[in-house]
Each structure stands twice: as structure tokens, then as C-alpha cells.
Design a protein around this motif. Structure first.
Motif, PDB file in Angstrom:
ATOM      1  N   ARG A  47      42.840  -6.959  67.332  1.00 53.17           N
ATOM      2  CA  ARG A  47      43.578  -6.956  66.059  1.00 53.17           C
ATOM      3  C   ARG A  47      44.673  -5.898  66.045  1.00 53.17           C
ATOM      4  N   ALA A  48      44.422  -4.776  66.702  1.00 52.66           N
ATOM      5  CA  ALA A  48      45.414  -3.695  66.748  1.00 52.66           C
ATOM      6  C   ALA A  48      46.515  -3.952  67.767  1.00 52.66           C
ATOM      7  N   GLY A  49      46.351  -4.987  68.590  1.00 49.97           N
ATOM      8  CA  GLY A  49      47.395  -5.350  69.546  1.00 49.97           C
ATOM      9  C   GLY A  49      47.238  -4.753  70.933  1.00 49.97           C
ATOM     10  N   TRP A  50      46.165  -3.992  71.175  1.00 48.75           N
ATOM     11  CA  TRP A  50      46.052  -3.292  72.458  1.00 48.75           C
ATOM     12  C   TRP A  50      45.641  -4.216  73.591  1.00 48.75           C
ATOM     13  N   LEU A  51      44.988  -5.333  73.314  1.00 50.18           N
ATOM     14  CA  LEU A  51      44.672  -6.270  74.386  1.00 50.18           C
ATOM     15  C   LEU A  51      45.927  -6.976  74.887  1.00 50.18           C
ATOM     16  N   GLY A  52      46.957  -6.974  74.057  1.00 47.81           N
ATOM     17  CA  GLY A  52      48.232  -7.584  74.449  1.00 47.81           C
ATOM     18  C   GLY A  52      49.276  -6.571  74.844  1.00 47.81           C
ATOM     19  N   THR A  53      48.857  -5.390  75.253  1.00 46.97           N
ATOM     20  CA  THR A  53      49.801  -4.317  75.578  1.00 46.97           C
ATOM     21  C   THR A  53      50.886  -4.779  76.538  1.00 46.97           C
ATOM     22  N   ILE A  54      50.502  -5.452  77.631  1.00 44.36           N
ATOM     23  CA  ILE A  54      51.490  -5.819  78.648  1.00 44.36           C
ATOM     24  C   ILE A  54      52.024  -7.245  78.470  1.00 44.36           C
ATOM     25  N   ILE A  55      51.581  -7.927  77.437  1.00 44.06           N
ATOM     26  CA  ILE A  55      52.047  -9.293  77.195  1.00 44.06           C
ATOM     27  C   ILE A  55      53.350  -9.243  76.396  1.00 44.06           C
ATOM     28  N   PRO A  56      54.388  -9.936  76.844  1.00 46.50           N
ATOM     29  CA  PRO A  56      55.665  -9.913  76.112  1.00 46.50           C
ATOM     30  C   PRO A  56      55.525 -10.392  74.672  1.00 46.50           C
ATOM     31  N   GLU A  57      56.442  -9.940  73.842  1.00 48.29           N
ATOM     32  CA  GLU A  57      56.392 -10.267  72.422  1.00 48.29           C
ATOM     33  C   GLU A  57      56.489 -11.768  72.172  1.00 48.29           C
ATOM     34  N   GLU A  68      51.782   2.153  79.774  1.00 45.65           N
ATOM     35  CA  GLU A  68      51.220   2.240  78.425  1.00 45.65           C
ATOM     36  C   GLU A  68      49.757   1.799  78.400  1.00 45.65           C
ATOM     37  N   MET A  69      49.423   0.776  79.206  1.00 42.91           N
ATOM     38  CA  MET A  69      48.028   0.371  79.261  1.00 42.91           C
ATOM     39  C   MET A  69      47.152   1.484  79.830  1.00 42.91           C
ATOM     40  N   LEU A  88      36.541  -3.389  81.311  1.00 42.88           N
ATOM     41  CA  LEU A  88      36.910  -4.352  80.276  1.00 42.88           C
ATOM     42  C   LEU A  88      38.399  -4.672  80.335  1.00 42.88           C
ATOM     43  N   PHE A  89      39.218  -3.642  80.564  1.00 43.58           N
ATOM     44  CA  PHE A  89      40.663  -3.871  80.640  1.00 43.58           C
ATOM     45  C   PHE A  89      41.065  -4.511  81.963  1.00 43.58           C
ATOM     46  N   MET A  90      40.298  -4.294  83.017  1.00 46.56           N
ATOM     47  CA  MET A  90      40.560  -5.015  84.267  1.00 46.56           C
ATOM     48  C   MET A  90      40.417  -6.517  84.049  1.00 46.56           C
ATOM     49  N   MET A  91      39.333  -6.886  83.400  1.00 50.13           N
ATOM     50  CA  MET A  91      38.958  -8.293  83.366  1.00 50.13           C
ATOM     51  C   MET A  91      39.960  -9.152  82.603  1.00 50.13           C
ATOM     52  N   THR A  92      40.282  -8.764  81.380  1.00 46.43           N
ATOM     53  CA  THR A  92      41.126  -9.637  80.566  1.00 46.43           C
ATOM     54  C   THR A  92      42.615  -9.285  80.664  1.00 46.43           C
ATOM     55  N   PRO A  93      43.040  -8.053  80.347  1.00 45.62           N
ATOM     56  CA  PRO A  93      44.475  -7.771  80.438  1.00 45.62           C
ATOM     57  C   PRO A  93      45.051  -7.799  81.857  1.00 45.62           C
ATOM     58  N   VAL A  94      44.247  -7.467  82.890  1.00 44.15           N
ATOM     59  CA  VAL A  94      44.784  -7.449  84.255  1.00 44.15           C
ATOM     60  C   VAL A  94      44.525  -8.776  84.971  1.00 44.15           C
ATOM     61  N   PHE A  95      43.242  -9.120  85.207  1.00 45.91           N
ATOM     62  CA  PHE A  95      42.940 -10.345  85.940  1.00 45.91           C
ATOM     63  C   PHE A  95      43.535 -11.565  85.236  1.00 45.91           C
TER      64      PHE A  95
END
Length: 389
Positions: A47-57, A68-69, A88-95
Motif C-alpha cells: 500500500r505504501a508503494g515499496w513493493l513497486g520501488t523499481i517498477i516504472p510509474e 533505493e530498494m 522477501l524482496f528477492m522473491m517478488t521485487p527482484v525475481f
């Protein structure tokens, strides 16, 4: 070079810290005890947007980079999560997100990235195999082309998060190693649903990182469409390298944060604990090990920022990412071990949290790449010495 912390990075740290402290040491101890995924925290991060840190707007993300991640992961780890948050951040935001963003088709980006940014499902990566281990190019899982489909069979081990994942990055050979014109040819990456017929998994018991399930994965005649292939068939190794370098950067960030947390807990205890009429923090036998480890943690942080900056600018970063991971994994484990020594018998108690940090961070001297394999890489690719393995 500019080492001044930007206003944006300061804001990221403060925002993440304010979120993370609501899920502090007690929260993580309970999740560890229950072997439970931190669902409440994960959804709040989405909800805070941190899972989409590296995803373009344009895909619903924040449009930032891996640097930033790394800051996000550091702050989460230092605020109570410890090194587990890196997984946790490896699995979804990276992989998931990074691999698809950098190497997937536009159709794959539109399908996956907005949902990943919203936290609608998680990702996993099926890479390691029982026989191949660190020798990724010896992968035996085979994807056979059949018209507009691939039929995949094989076995994977130590696959994190597959039990709750809605997507999985599957590494397989489309050309058997013995038939490949070069060793790095023939690997392919596929985006698959681990809940599909033909995929099953069995959890493994382990010492730590209990918030994340690690499993054996069995793939038996899994049928996927051609559109599940990332990039070109047989060229998956060059795509995978990007993912693995990013994985190391996130690992380092988790270790840096865990090391910071362990040192803080040790310092707080040493400043309060009175033995023989004085605080134990006055003794150099307490001070010197912690001071040395603080220096090592800071060195790992700087090298990690360099690696992340290079990756964000599409420059080679493998040496930096590997070096940062090696130093951070050692420093973080030693920080947790020294914190346990500082607390004495209390350090061995679950009440004081050190033992969880100690158990969890030990993994990262083995994974995602062992310290010995990092040294092999440095010796061969940085120093120019003969290949030793």
C-alpha cells in the motif's frame, strides 16, 4: 563522486523507518515462532508503494532504482526484521519485477508489473537443483519445444516462497548442456504459475528464516505457452546474470541492516549492564569488536551502493555486487555472534532477539552464493588468476 545523502534518500529512510518500527522486534519474534509469513507488513509495504520501488510509474510503481530498494531493505532489516527481509524482496521485487522489467516482453510487463506493485501476488524463482548446486549451467531441468508450447520436467531444491507464490521464474535448459555450442548457451527463463498441474512442492525443515518456506519443487510434464518464455530461447544466462547481481545487492542490504541492528542491541545492553561495579561497555574487550564490525558494515554498505548505482546505470557490477555480499555476510554474522557474546547468557535467550538474528543471518554466508564461490569469482574475473573449479 558525491557522498552527500540526497533529500530523496533521507525521505525514503525516514518513511520506511516509520512504517517498520510498527512491526518491530516483538512482531518478528512471533512470526519466527509461528513459522508465519509477515502478511500484515507485506500488505502495508504494498500500500505504501515499496513493493513497486523499481517498477516504472507507467506500470503503477515508484519509478526508482535498485539503490533505493537497497535503502528500503536496509531500514526494514535494521528496524527489527533482520536479514530475513532480504529474502522477501528477492522473491517478488527482484525475481519477479526486475527480471520482467529488464528482459520481459511488453505483454509480460503489462500482465505482471502492475499486480506485483499492488502486492496482489508474490513471486518465486526455481533455479537451484539437487545435483547442480552453484553450477547453474549444469541445470538438468529440460524444456522441450512442442509446437507453440514447451513441456518442462525436472527438480529444484531450496526454492523460497513457492508455497504462496502466484508466479515463478523457472530456469530450464532448452538445449542440453552436452549439445550446446558453448556452455552458457541453452538456458532459458520461463514465467510460470507454480499452482499449475505438473508442479508440486514439499517444504524443507531448516535452522532459521522461518518466515519464508523453502521447498523441494518437482516439475513433471509442465506445459506452458511459448509466450511464457523471457527473451530469446537459449539466451537465458545473460538475463539471469542481471537477476543474480540484483539478488546479491538485496542480500547485502539485508545483511547491513541486520548487522546494524545486532550492534545496536549489543551497545544498548553494554551501556546498561553493570558487572563488578561498572558498565561492561567501558571495557575495550566489549568496545573493540563492536567498533571493528561497525567499520566493516559501513564498508559493505558503500560497496553495495556502488554496485546498485552501476546496475541502475546498466553498467557491469558483478565484481562489486559479489564483493559487497561477501563482506556484508561475514560482518553481519560476526556482528550477531559478537552481540550474543556481549549479552552473555541472555544472548542465548529468545527474549533478547539476538538468537533469531544470528540464526537467520547465517544463511547468507551460504546463499545466494557461498563465500567460497565469491572468492573464486574475484580470483578469476578480477585478479585474472586461472579458473580453479
Amino acid at each position: 563522486m558525491d557522498f552527500q545523502t540526497s533529500e530523496e534518500h533521507t525521505l525514503i529512510r525516514e518513511s520506511v523507518r516509520q512504517l517498520a518500527i510498527r512491526y518491530g522486534l516483538e512482531y518478528w519474534r512471533e512470526k519466527d515462532r509461528q513459522h508465519a509469513f509477515p502478511e500484515e507488513l507485506w500488505q502495508e509495504l504494498a500500500r505504501a508503494g515499496w513493493l513497486g520501488t523499481i517498477i516504472p510509474e507507467r506500470y503503477g510503481g515508484a519509478g526508482m532504482g535498485l539503490l533505493e530498494m537497497a535503502i528500503v531493505v536496509e531500514e526494514m532489516a535494521a528496524s527489527g526484521a533482520g536479514a530475513t527481509i532480504a529474502q522477501l524482496f528477492m522473491m517478488t521485487p527482484v525475481f519477479g519485477a526486475l527480471t520482467i522489467l529488464r528482459h520481459g516482453s511488453e505483454e509480460q510487463r503489462e500482465r505482471y508489473l502492475p499486480a506485483l506493485a499492488r502486492g496482489e501476488f508474490d513471486f518465486s524463482m526455481a533455479l537451484t537443483e539437487p545435483d547442480a548446486g552453484s553450477d547453474t549451467l549444469a541445470t538438468k531441468t529440460l524444456a522441450r519445444r512442442r509446437g507453440d508450447e514447451y513441456v518442462i520436467s525436472g527438480q529444484k531444491v531450496w526454492i523460497s516462497g513457492v508455497d504462496r507464490a502466484g508466479g515463478m521464474l523457472l530456469v530450464a535448459r532448452t538445449t542440453p548442456l552436452e549439445e550446446a555450442p558453448r556452455r552458457t548457451f541453452g538456458l532459458s527463463l520461463f514465467l510460470v504459475d507454480p499452482r499449475s498441474p505438473g508442479v508440486s512442492h514439499q517444504p524443507l525443515e531448516k535452522v532459521g528464516t522461518h518466515c519464508v518456506t523453502s521447498s523441494m519443487v518437482f516439475i513433471d510434464e509442465l506445459v506452458v505457452p511459448k509466450t511464457a518464455l523471457i527473451g530469446e530461447e537459449g539466451e537465458g544466462w545473460k538475463y539471469l546474470v542481471d537477476t543474480l547481481n540484483s539478488e546479491r545487492i538485496v542480500t547485502t542490504a539485508g545483511c547491513v541492516g541486520a548487522g546494524e541492528l545486532a550492534i545496536k542491541l549489543a551497545v544498548d545492553y553494554a551501556n546498561a549492564r553493570v558487572v563488578f561495579g561498572q558498565k561492561i561497555g567501558r571495557h575495550q574487550s566489549i568496545q573493540f569488536p563492536l567498533a571493528r564490525l561497525k567499520a566493516e558494515i559501513e564498508m559493505a554498505r558503500l560497496m553495495n551502493y556502488k554496485a546498485a548505482w552501476l546496475l541502475d546505470h546498466h553498467l557491469p557490477c558483478a565484481a562489486e555486487a559479489n564483493m559487497a555480499k561477501m563482506v556484508a555476510a561475514e560482518a553481519a554474522f560476526n556482528a550477531c555472534d559478537q552481540a550474543m557474546q556481549t549479552l552473555g547468557g541472555y544472548g542465548f535467550s529468545t527474549e533478547y532477539h539476538i538468537e533469531r538474528l544470528w540464526r537467520d543471518v547465517r544463511l547468507f554466508r551460504l546463499a545466494p552464493i557461498s563465500q567460497e564461490m565469491v572468492l573464486n569469482y574475484i580470483a578469476q574475473h578480477v585478479l585474472g588468476l586461472p579458473r580453479s573449479y
